[in-house]
Write a protein that holds these residues in place. Structure first.
Motif, PDB file in Angstrom:
ATOM      1  N   GLY A  18     -13.087 -17.321   0.071  1.00 55.46           N
ATOM      2  CA  GLY A  18     -14.066 -18.378  -0.114  1.00 55.46           C
ATOM      3  C   GLY A  18     -14.656 -18.111  -1.718  1.00 55.46           C
ATOM      4  O   GLY A  18     -15.188 -18.900  -2.312  1.00 55.46           O
ATOM      5  N   THR A  19     -14.807 -16.837  -1.885  1.00 52.53           N
ATOM      6  CA  THR A  19     -15.462 -16.605  -3.252  1.00 52.53           C
ATOM      7  C   THR A  19     -14.552 -16.842  -4.227  1.00 52.53           C
ATOM      8  O   THR A  19     -14.877 -17.374  -5.308  1.00 52.53           O
ATOM      9  CB  THR A  19     -15.513 -14.792  -3.260  1.00 52.53           C
ATOM     10  N   LEU A  20     -13.149 -16.689  -4.259  1.00 54.16           N
ATOM     11  CA  LEU A  20     -12.281 -17.067  -5.203  1.00 54.16           C
ATOM     12  C   LEU A  20     -12.126 -18.590  -5.424  1.00 54.16           C
ATOM     13  O   LEU A  20     -12.099 -19.065  -6.519  1.00 54.16           O
ATOM     14  CB  LEU A  20     -10.751 -16.357  -4.820  1.00 54.16           C
ATOM     15  N   GLU A  21     -12.109 -19.312  -4.378  1.00 55.79           N
ATOM     16  CA  GLU A  21     -12.058 -20.777  -4.161  1.00 55.79           C
ATOM     17  C   GLU A  21     -13.278 -21.211  -5.115  1.00 55.79           C
ATOM     18  O   GLU A  21     -13.350 -22.445  -5.881  1.00 55.79           O
ATOM     19  CB  GLU A  21     -11.934 -21.237  -2.972  1.00 55.79           C
ATOM     20  N   SER A  22     -14.354 -20.761  -4.567  1.00 50.58           N
ATOM     21  CA  SER A  22     -15.700 -21.045  -5.331  1.00 50.58           C
ATOM     22  C   SER A  22     -15.608 -20.965  -6.907  1.00 50.58           C
ATOM     23  O   SER A  22     -16.253 -21.652  -7.470  1.00 50.58           O
ATOM     24  CB  SER A  22     -16.897 -20.451  -4.614  1.00 50.58           C
TER      25      SER A  22
ATOM     26  N   HIS B  61       0.793  -1.081   0.010  1.00 47.52           N
ATOM     27  CA  HIS B  61      -0.025  -0.009   0.059  1.00 47.52           C
ATOM     28  C   HIS B  61       0.920   1.240   0.018  1.00 47.52           C
ATOM     29  O   HIS B  61       1.960   1.375   0.491  1.00 47.52           O
ATOM     30  CB  HIS B  61      -0.949   0.119   1.218  1.00 47.52           C
ATOM     31  N   ASN B  62       0.164   2.359  -0.562  1.00 47.39           N
ATOM     32  CA  ASN B  62       0.934   3.721  -0.633  1.00 47.39           C
ATOM     33  C   ASN B  62       2.479   3.669  -1.189  1.00 47.39           C
ATOM     34  O   ASN B  62       3.362   4.453  -0.576  1.00 47.39           O
ATOM     35  CB  ASN B  62       1.059   4.145   0.886  1.00 47.39           C
ATOM     36  N   MET B  63       2.679   2.765  -2.279  1.00 47.52           N
ATOM     37  CA  MET B  63       3.794   2.616  -2.873  1.00 47.52           C
ATOM     38  C   MET B  63       3.526   2.897  -4.441  1.00 47.52           C
ATOM     39  O   MET B  63       2.778   2.287  -5.311  1.00 47.52           O
ATOM     40  CB  MET B  63       4.176   1.398  -2.792  1.00 47.52           C
ATOM     41  N   PRO B  64       4.029   4.114  -4.938  1.00 50.59           N
ATOM     42  CA  PRO B  64       3.843   4.629  -6.379  1.00 50.59           C
ATOM     43  C   PRO B  64       4.180   3.530  -7.387  1.00 50.59           C
ATOM     44  O   PRO B  64       3.581   3.553  -8.637  1.00 50.59           O
ATOM     45  CB  PRO B  64       4.279   5.558  -6.522  1.00 50.59           C
ATOM     46  N   GLY B  65       4.920   2.718  -7.138  1.00 49.95           N
ATOM     47  CA  GLY B  65       5.387   1.709  -8.031  1.00 49.95           C
ATOM     48  C   GLY B  65       5.049   0.256  -8.160  1.00 49.95           C
ATOM     49  O   GLY B  65       5.231  -0.268  -8.564  1.00 49.95           O
ATOM     50  N   ILE B  66       4.099   0.094  -7.152  1.00 51.81           N
ATOM     51  CA  ILE B  66       3.244  -1.185  -6.907  1.00 51.81           C
ATOM     52  C   ILE B  66       1.904  -1.086  -6.995  1.00 51.81           C
ATOM     53  O   ILE B  66       1.225  -0.395  -6.268  1.00 51.81           O
ATOM     54  CB  ILE B  66       3.801  -1.832  -5.674  1.00 51.81           C
ATOM     55  N   ALA B  67       1.300  -1.898  -8.074  1.00 47.94           N
ATOM     56  CA  ALA B  67      -0.257  -1.761  -8.172  1.00 47.94           C
ATOM     57  C   ALA B  67      -1.097  -2.989  -7.524  1.00 47.94           C
ATOM     58  O   ALA B  67      -2.180  -3.041  -7.816  1.00 47.94           O
ATOM     59  CB  ALA B  67      -0.438  -1.569  -9.568  1.00 47.94           C
ATOM     60  N   SER B  68      -0.544  -3.514  -6.762  1.00 51.79           N
ATOM     61  CA  SER B  68      -1.186  -4.981  -6.247  1.00 51.79           C
ATOM     62  C   SER B  68      -1.848  -4.916  -4.771  1.00 51.79           C
ATOM     63  O   SER B  68      -1.850  -5.707  -4.110  1.00 51.79           O
ATOM     64  CB  SER B  68      -0.256  -6.198  -6.127  1.00 51.79           C
ATOM     65  N   SER B  69      -2.259  -3.620  -4.540  1.00 50.20           N
ATOM     66  CA  SER B  69      -2.773  -3.166  -3.288  1.00 50.20           C
ATOM     67  C   SER B  69      -4.296  -4.137  -3.039  1.00 50.20           C
ATOM     68  O   SER B  69      -4.445  -4.541  -1.926  1.00 50.20           O
ATOM     69  CB  SER B  69      -3.050  -1.829  -3.137  1.00 50.20           C
ATOM     70  N   ALA B  70      -5.170  -4.106  -3.999  1.00 49.51           N
ATOM     71  CA  ALA B  70      -6.165  -4.907  -4.073  1.00 49.51           C
ATOM     72  C   ALA B  70      -6.104  -6.119  -4.306  1.00 49.51           C
ATOM     73  O   ALA B  70      -6.435  -6.608  -5.351  1.00 49.51           O
ATOM     74  CB  ALA B  70      -7.179  -4.162  -4.721  1.00 49.51           C
ATOM     75  N   THR B  71      -5.365  -6.948  -3.662  1.00 54.78           N
ATOM     76  CA  THR B  71      -4.609  -8.172  -3.622  1.00 54.78           C
ATOM     77  C   THR B  71      -5.798  -9.603  -4.464  1.00 54.78           C
ATOM     78  O   THR B  71      -5.571  -9.910  -5.305  1.00 54.78           O
ATOM     79  CB  THR B  71      -3.808  -8.684  -2.599  1.00 54.78           C
ATOM     80  N   SER B  72      -6.785  -9.269  -3.490  1.00 51.83           N
ATOM     81  CA  SER B  72      -7.890 -10.264  -4.004  1.00 51.83           C
ATOM     82  C   SER B  72      -8.626 -10.306  -5.136  1.00 51.83           C
ATOM     83  O   SER B  72      -8.637 -10.966  -6.066  1.00 51.83           O
ATOM     84  CB  SER B  72      -8.944 -10.418  -2.712  1.00 51.83           C
ATOM     85  N   VAL B  73      -8.660  -8.837  -5.553  1.00 48.17           N
ATOM     86  CA  VAL B  73      -9.224  -8.266  -6.813  1.00 48.17           C
ATOM     87  C   VAL B  73      -8.105  -8.811  -8.136  1.00 48.17           C
ATOM     88  O   VAL B  73      -8.850  -9.312  -8.823  1.00 48.17           O
ATOM     89  CB  VAL B  73      -9.590  -6.964  -6.716  1.00 48.17           C
ATOM     90  N   LEU B  74      -7.142  -8.474  -7.736  1.00 51.43           N
ATOM     91  CA  LEU B  74      -6.261  -8.837  -8.857  1.00 51.43           C
ATOM     92  C   LEU B  74      -5.890 -10.448  -8.900  1.00 51.43           C
ATOM     93  O   LEU B  74      -5.759 -10.898 -10.105  1.00 51.43           O
ATOM     94  CB  LEU B  74      -4.703  -8.407  -8.557  1.00 51.43           C
TER      95      LEU B  74
END
Length: 348
Positions: A105-109, A59-72
């Motif tokens: 649980g959503t991802l695994e489903s 989080h709060n890192m301009p060079g990293i976009a994986s903050s919403a990890t579950s979504v990605l």
């Protein structure tokens, strides 16, 4: 397991290679481009034979976009067919355990049998972002064992959860592999005591690698998840068709770390020809120490060093991280590493 025994065992069995991605944002680019590149990398990783494709929460890192990890993770899983996809990791003290149970649980489903839940206790951010993220959740990771126990109880209510009235739907009853991640002895010891797989972040904490592995293996108790210890080692690798090119590509990551220790956080910079024009002797020594475990070179050099790492650590799996500015160069680096992994498994 002693180091000698682990070393002997590692030479007798195949060692899978996996991939850790941060969805890096390079200078002049955007998160949208990073996400397209992440998915292209994941599709190639699947084709090349990588075992897992993990994404890390920052989080709060301009060079990293994986903050919403579950979504990605969902984005990558939807665009691939068979490779395991997961978190390396979710920083559990940033979240309510129920929310993580429901998300995974959503991802695994949606993608059954393909989701991993790797958990860490660090903030994955600076102190300012951590205070915002953890508002009402506690100040640090001291309660990680309790949070982990609560999370596991949502997947398995029969374990005696205090939350028997509150259920994770989806999540409840699903068999989602949980990994503990760490760069010190805390998670190593806890993973051993709970009989969970463990991944050590030796790509940024190389000095404690062997001690952490000893703690993990020495404290390991068989569980329903594992009968014997399973350790995955994080390794930073930059591979290219020539040693000279690999060393140049690695300067992007070196510059990023140099900027970090100077208190400057930005996007991943392009490579340079001469780092001596950028760092002081003291900074050079600090970077050499930080990247002492990093592997940089052509195919033969990388193969030799990865063989040494597998032998020295008794690793059950390697997870490869790399920050390379040009997307095609990054693809080629991971392709070379995959070729090495396939060759090593063929002779195991």
């Amino acid at each position: 397991m002693s180091s000698q025994a682990a070393s002997s065992a590692s030479s007798l069995r195949p060692v899978p290679f996996s991939l850790l991605d941060l969805a890096s944002i390079v200078e002049g680019s955007t998160p949208a481009v990073s996400f397209r590149h992440t998915l292209e990398l994941a599709r190639n990783a699947e084709k090349w034979g990588y075992n897992r494709f993990w994404l890390a929460e920052h989080h709060n890192m301009p060079g990293i976009a994986s903050s919403a990890t579950s979504v990605l993770i969902g984005h990558v899983a939807a665009g691939t067919n068979s490779i395991r996809v997961g978190s390396g990791g979710i920083m559990l003290p940033n979240h309510a355990p129920l929310a993580i149970a429901e998300q995974f649980g959503t991802l695994e489903s949606l993608y059954p049998g393909r989701i991993d839940l790797g958990l860490g206790r660090a903030p994955g951010s600076d102190q300012a972002a951590s205070r915002v993220l953890r508002r009402g959740l506690g100040a640090g990771g001291e309660d990680f064992p309790e949070l982990l126990s609560e999370l596991r109880s949502f997947f398995n209510p029969q374990s005696g959860s205090a939350n028997s009235i509150v259920r994770a739907i989806p999540g409840e009853g699903l068999d989602i592999p949980i990994w503990l991640l760490g760069s010190s002895g805390f998670s190593a010891q806890l993973a051993g005591q709970l009989g969970l797989p463990f991944s050590f972040a030796s790509h940024f904490a190389p000095d404690y690698l062997h001690a952490a592995l000893e703690l993990y293996r020495g404290n390991f108790k068989p569980s329903g998840a594992l009968e014997r210890p399973y350790a995955m080692i994080g390794v930073s690798v930059t591979a290219a068709d020539t040693e000279e090119k690999a060393k140049r590509l690695a300067t992007s990551q070196q510059q990023a770390f140099l900027n970090m220790i100077r208190g400057r956080f930005g996007q991943l910079p392009p490579p340079v020809d001469n780092m001596d024009e950028l760092w002081t002797p003291y900074e050079k020594a600090a970077l050499n120490k930080q990247f002492g475990f990093a592997v940089v070179g052509d195919k033969a050099q990388v193969k030799s060093r990865l063989q040494e790492i597998i032998s020295e650590t008794g690793a059950d799996e390697l997870i490869i991280a790399s920050q390379i500015y040009d997307h095609q160069d990054r693809l080629r680096s991971f392709e070379i590493i995959a070729e090495i992994g396939n060759e090593l498994r063929a002779i195991s």
